[in-house]
Design an enzyme around this catalytic site. Structure first.
Site, PDB file in Angstrom:
ATOM      1  N   SER A 117      -2.206   1.545   2.278  1.00 29.10           N
ATOM      2  CA  SER A 117      -3.018   0.974   1.406  1.00 29.10           C
ATOM      3  C   SER A 117      -2.471   0.544   0.078  1.00 29.10           C
ATOM      4  O   SER A 117      -2.913  -0.220  -0.688  1.00 29.10           O
ATOM      5  CB  SER A 117      -4.069   2.048   0.737  1.00 29.10           C
ATOM      6  OG  SER A 117      -3.572   3.113   0.151  1.00 29.10           O
ATOM      7  N   HIS A 138      -5.336  -2.410   7.400  1.00 30.47           N
ATOM      8  CA  HIS A 138      -5.590  -1.529   6.498  1.00 30.47           C
ATOM      9  C   HIS A 138      -7.202  -1.138   6.453  1.00 30.47           C
ATOM     10  O   HIS A 138      -8.336  -1.898   6.249  1.00 30.47           O
ATOM     11  CB  HIS A 138      -5.580  -2.004   4.984  1.00 30.47           C
ATOM     12  CG  HIS A 138      -5.862  -1.281   3.947  1.00 30.47           C
ATOM     13  ND1 HIS A 138      -6.472  -1.604   2.633  1.00 30.47           N
ATOM     14  CD2 HIS A 138      -6.209   0.193   3.776  1.00 30.47           C
ATOM     15  CE1 HIS A 138      -6.777  -0.762   1.897  1.00 30.47           C
ATOM     16  NE2 HIS A 138      -6.619   0.464   2.566  1.00 30.47           N
ATOM     17  N   GLU A 150      -8.529  -4.909   6.506  1.00 30.75           N
ATOM     18  CA  GLU A 150      -7.638  -5.830   6.022  1.00 30.75           C
ATOM     19  C   GLU A 150      -6.478  -6.070   6.877  1.00 30.75           C
ATOM     20  O   GLU A 150      -5.770  -5.156   7.207  1.00 30.75           O
ATOM     21  CB  GLU A 150      -7.007  -5.486   4.706  1.00 30.75           C
ATOM     22  CG  GLU A 150      -8.194  -5.665   3.592  1.00 30.75           C
ATOM     23  CD  GLU A 150      -7.644  -5.320   2.255  1.00 30.75           C
ATOM     24  OE1 GLU A 150      -8.223  -5.749   1.211  1.00 30.75           O
ATOM     25  OE2 GLU A 150      -6.838  -4.289   2.152  1.00 30.75           O
ATOM     26  N   ASN A 188      -8.668  -3.844  -3.079  1.00 29.05           N
ATOM     27  CA  ASN A 188      -7.936  -3.010  -4.199  1.00 29.05           C
ATOM     28  C   ASN A 188      -7.722  -4.038  -5.170  1.00 29.05           C
ATOM     29  O   ASN A 188      -8.079  -3.525  -6.530  1.00 29.05           O
ATOM     30  CB  ASN A 188      -6.986  -2.143  -3.842  1.00 29.05           C
ATOM     31  CG  ASN A 188      -7.646  -0.998  -3.118  1.00 29.05           C
ATOM     32  OD1 ASN A 188      -8.512  -0.551  -3.429  1.00 29.05           O
ATOM     33  ND2 ASN A 188      -6.775  -0.494  -2.340  1.00 29.05           N
TER      34      ASN A 188
END
Length: 513
Positions: A117, A138, A150, A188
Site C-alpha cells: 500500500s 492493492h 488498484e 490514499n
C-alpha cells in the site's frame, strides 16, 4: 486459476476469501505455519456466515472451502501456480527477498503481484532477476466488502499483465483501476484532500473537530467526518501515510501535513484503538454522532435582509421565505435587521468591506448548506453575540414549520468549511488526473468504492460546475495567498473550454507515432 497467497494475516485472509469465492484455487502460505491453519479456519467460518445470511448456498460455500489449500512454505515448488499475491509486512527487503525465492520455484510464466500500500512497485521489482513479471495488486481491508482493487504496474512490468490482472479482479465482481506507480497510488492519494484540509481548518480554529465533522457529514454528505474517520483508522496510520505521500511528491503544498498531528500521535491520541483521539471511546462515552448540540435560544422573528444579487443570494431569499422568516426587501437593511451574505471562495469580512455593510449584524451563510441537512453560519471578529444567536434561530426554521434544521456557527474563513473541504477534494483528484496517474472515470470509481464518498470527486466538481469550481479555487487562492489553493490546470482548462471535469480530453500523439 491457481493462486498462491503468501501472508496469512488480515489482508491475506481477506484476499484468500475473495479468490476462493470467485472460483479460484488458493494455496495459502505464511512464514508461521500455524498462521495458515488459523487463516483457513477464519475463511471457512466467514463462508459459513455467508450461508447463514443467505449470501451464498451451502454447496457454493463447500466448493469454495475445498479450493483452499494449505502450503507448508511460501517458497514451496508450485508447477501449476499462475499468480502469486504477496501480503506480508510493509518492508522492501522482506518483499523483494520473498519474490526472489519465488522466482526460483515457480514457472517463468507465473505473474508476481504485491499487495503493498505504500512501497513503490518498481523498487520491489528492481531486486528481481526478471522485474517485468511483477505488478502491484492493492486490495483494501476488509477485502470481501471493499470492492475495489488498484492495479499498479511498475516501470518494467510487461504491458499485458495489468489488463490481465484487471480482468481477473472484475471477474470476481470487484472493480479494478489501473494506476501509475506513484506515492499513495490513487485512493490514499486522493484521500489526503479531506484530511489535510480538515486539519488546516482546525489549525485556524475555524471550528473544533466535532463542528467540522458535522459540516462534512451533513453538508457534503460523507458517511463519516474526517476526524471521526481518523479516529477509526488510527491517527498514527493517517499521519504516516500523509507524511509519506507529501514527501513522495516533493513537499507539494496541496498535500501539506498539519503541525498538529505529530504531538497527538506522540501523546497516544490515536483514536478508537487507544480509547481516545479527537473523541473519547470509554464505556460511557457517546458516539461522535450522538454528541449534543448547543440549544437555539435566539429571536427567530428578527427581520432579515439578504445582501447581494445572483443565484446564491436568490436561493437564500427563497429558503428564508419558505420558512416564514421576516424577510426585508429593498436596497438596504433597516436599523434592526440581520444582514446575511452568501460568500463563495471569499470571506464575510471582505463582503462587509466591499458592500459597506454593518459589521456587527452581518453574518455569512455557506450556499452549499442551503439545501443540505445542516446550515452553516459564519461570524467575524466584529459580530454581535445577539446577532449571531438570532441569525442561528432564523436559519434553524424549516420550511412549513416542520421541525428545525441544525445550524453550525463557525469562524469566518475564505469559503467556509464545506467549500474548502470540497475544493481540496476536487483539487487533489484533479491533480491526479492532470498527472495521468489514473483516468478520470477510474478516479471516481476508486474513490467512491474505496473512500465511500457520495460521488466521485470529479463528478462532484461537475455537479458544482467547472467554472464555479474555478471561481472557488481562485477565490481561496486570492483570499489566503496559500499555494495549496492555487487553481489546478485540469479545472482551469475545462472551465475555459466548457468541458466537464470528467472529460479525459484529447491525447497528443507519441513522438514515434
Amino acid at each position: 486459476m491457481r493462486i498462491r497467497i503468501v501472508g496469512a494475516g488480515a489482508m491475506g485472509r481477506g484476499i484468500a476469501q475473495w479468490a476462493v469465492t470467485g472460483g479460484h484455487t488458493v494455496e495459502l502460505a505464511d512464514a508461521r505455519r500455524e498462521a495458515v491453519g488459523e487463516a483457513i479456519g477464519f475463511v471457512r467460518h466467514m463462508l459459513e456466515r455467508a450461508v447463514q445470511k443467505k449470501r451464498m448456498t451451502g454447496e457454493a460455500a463447500g466448493a469454495a472451502s475445498a479450493r483452499l489449500i494449505p502450503v507448508d512454505s511460501p517458497a514451496a515448488p508450485g508447477h501449476d501456480v499462475e499468480l502469486v499475491i504477496e501480503a506480508v509486512l510493509e518492508d522492501l527487503a522482506a518483499k523483494t527477498g520473498l519474490f526472489r525465492q519465488l522466482e526460483d520455484v515457480l514457472p517463468a510464466g507465473a505473474v508476481l503481484a504485491t499487495n503493498t500500500s505504500s512501497l513503490p512497485v518498481t523498487q520491489i521489482a528492481s531486486g528481481l532477476h526478471d522485474p517485468s513479471r511483477l505488478c502491484g495488486l492493492h486490495f483494501f481491508n476488509p477485502v470481501p466488502l471493499m470492492k475495489i482493487v488498484e492495479v499498479v504496474p511498475g516501470a518494467l512490468t510487461r504491458p499485458e499483465i495489468p489488463e490481465t490482472l484487471a480482468e481477473l479482479v472484475r471477474g470476481t465482481g470487484h472493480a479494478a483501476v489501473v494506476v501509475s506507480d506513484t506515492p499513495g497510488f490513487l485512493v490514499n492519494h486522493v484521500g489526503r484532500g479531506l484530511v489535510t484540509e480538515a486539519f488546516a481548518l482546525l489549525e485556524e480554529s475555524v471550528s473544533d473537530a466535532t463542528g467540522i465533522d458535522r459540516v462534512v457529514r451533513d453538508v457534503l454528505g460523507l458517511r463519516m467526518g474526517p476526524f471521526e474517520l481518523m479516529d477509526l483508522t488510527g491517527l498514527d496510520v493517517t499521519a504516516a501515510v500523509t507524511d509519506s505521500i507529501w514527501r513522495g511528491f516533493r513537499h507539494s503544498d496541496r498535500l501539506r501535513p498539519s503541525y498538529l498531528a505529530p504531538n497527538r500521535v506522540a501523546a497516544g491520541l490515536h483514536g478508537r484503538k487507544t480509547g481516545r483521539g479527537f473523541y473519547a471511546y470509554g464505556p460511557g462515552d457517546p458516539a461522535p454522532t450522538d454528541l449534543p448540540e448547543e440549544p437555539v435560544t435566539g429571536d427567530a422573528g428578527r427581520p432579515v435582509w439578504v445582501a447581494g444579487e445572483g443565484r446564491d443570494s436568490d436561493t437564500l431569499r427563497t429558503v428564508l421565505s419558505g420558512s416564514g422568516a421576516a424577510l426585508e426587501q429593498g436596497t438596504g437593511p433597516s436599523e434592526r435587521a440581520l444582514v446575511l451574505s452568501t460568500v463563495w471562495g471569499t470571506t464575510v469580512a471582505a463582503a462587509i468591506a466591499e458592500g459597506g455593510l454593518p459589521a456587527g449584524r452581518t453574518l455569512g451563510v455557506d450556499p452549499l448548506s442551503l439545501t443540505a441537512r445542516r446550515r452553516v453560519l459564519a461570524m467575524t471578529p466584529a459580530s454581535d453575540a445577539a446577532a449571531v444567536g438570532d441569525a442561528r434561530a432564523v436559519l434553524s426554521r424549516a420550511a412549513g414549520g416542520a421541525g428545525a434544521v441544525p445550524v453550525s456557527v463557525v469562524r469566518d474563513t475564505a469559503g467556509s468549511v464545506a467549500q474548502r473541504v470540497l475544493a481540496s477534494i476536487v483539487s487533489v483528484a484533479a491533480s491526479v488526473a492532470e498527472r495521468s496517474i489514473a483516468a478520470p472515470g477510474d478516479i471516481d470509481t476508486a474513490v467512491t468504492a474505496g473512500l465511500g464518498y457520495p460521488v466521485g470527486p470529479l463528478a462532484w466538481g461537475d455537479r458544482i460546475g467547472a467554472r464555479r469550481m474555478l471561481a472557488l479555487q481562485e477565490g481561496l487562492h486570492r483570499s489566503t495567498g496559500d499555494p495549496r489553493y492555487r487553481p489546478t490546470r485540469w479545472v482551469t482548462e475545462r472551465a475555459h473550454l466548457g468541458l466537464p471535469l470528467t472529460e479525459p480530453g484529447a491525447v497528443p500523439p507519441t513522438a514515434g507515432g
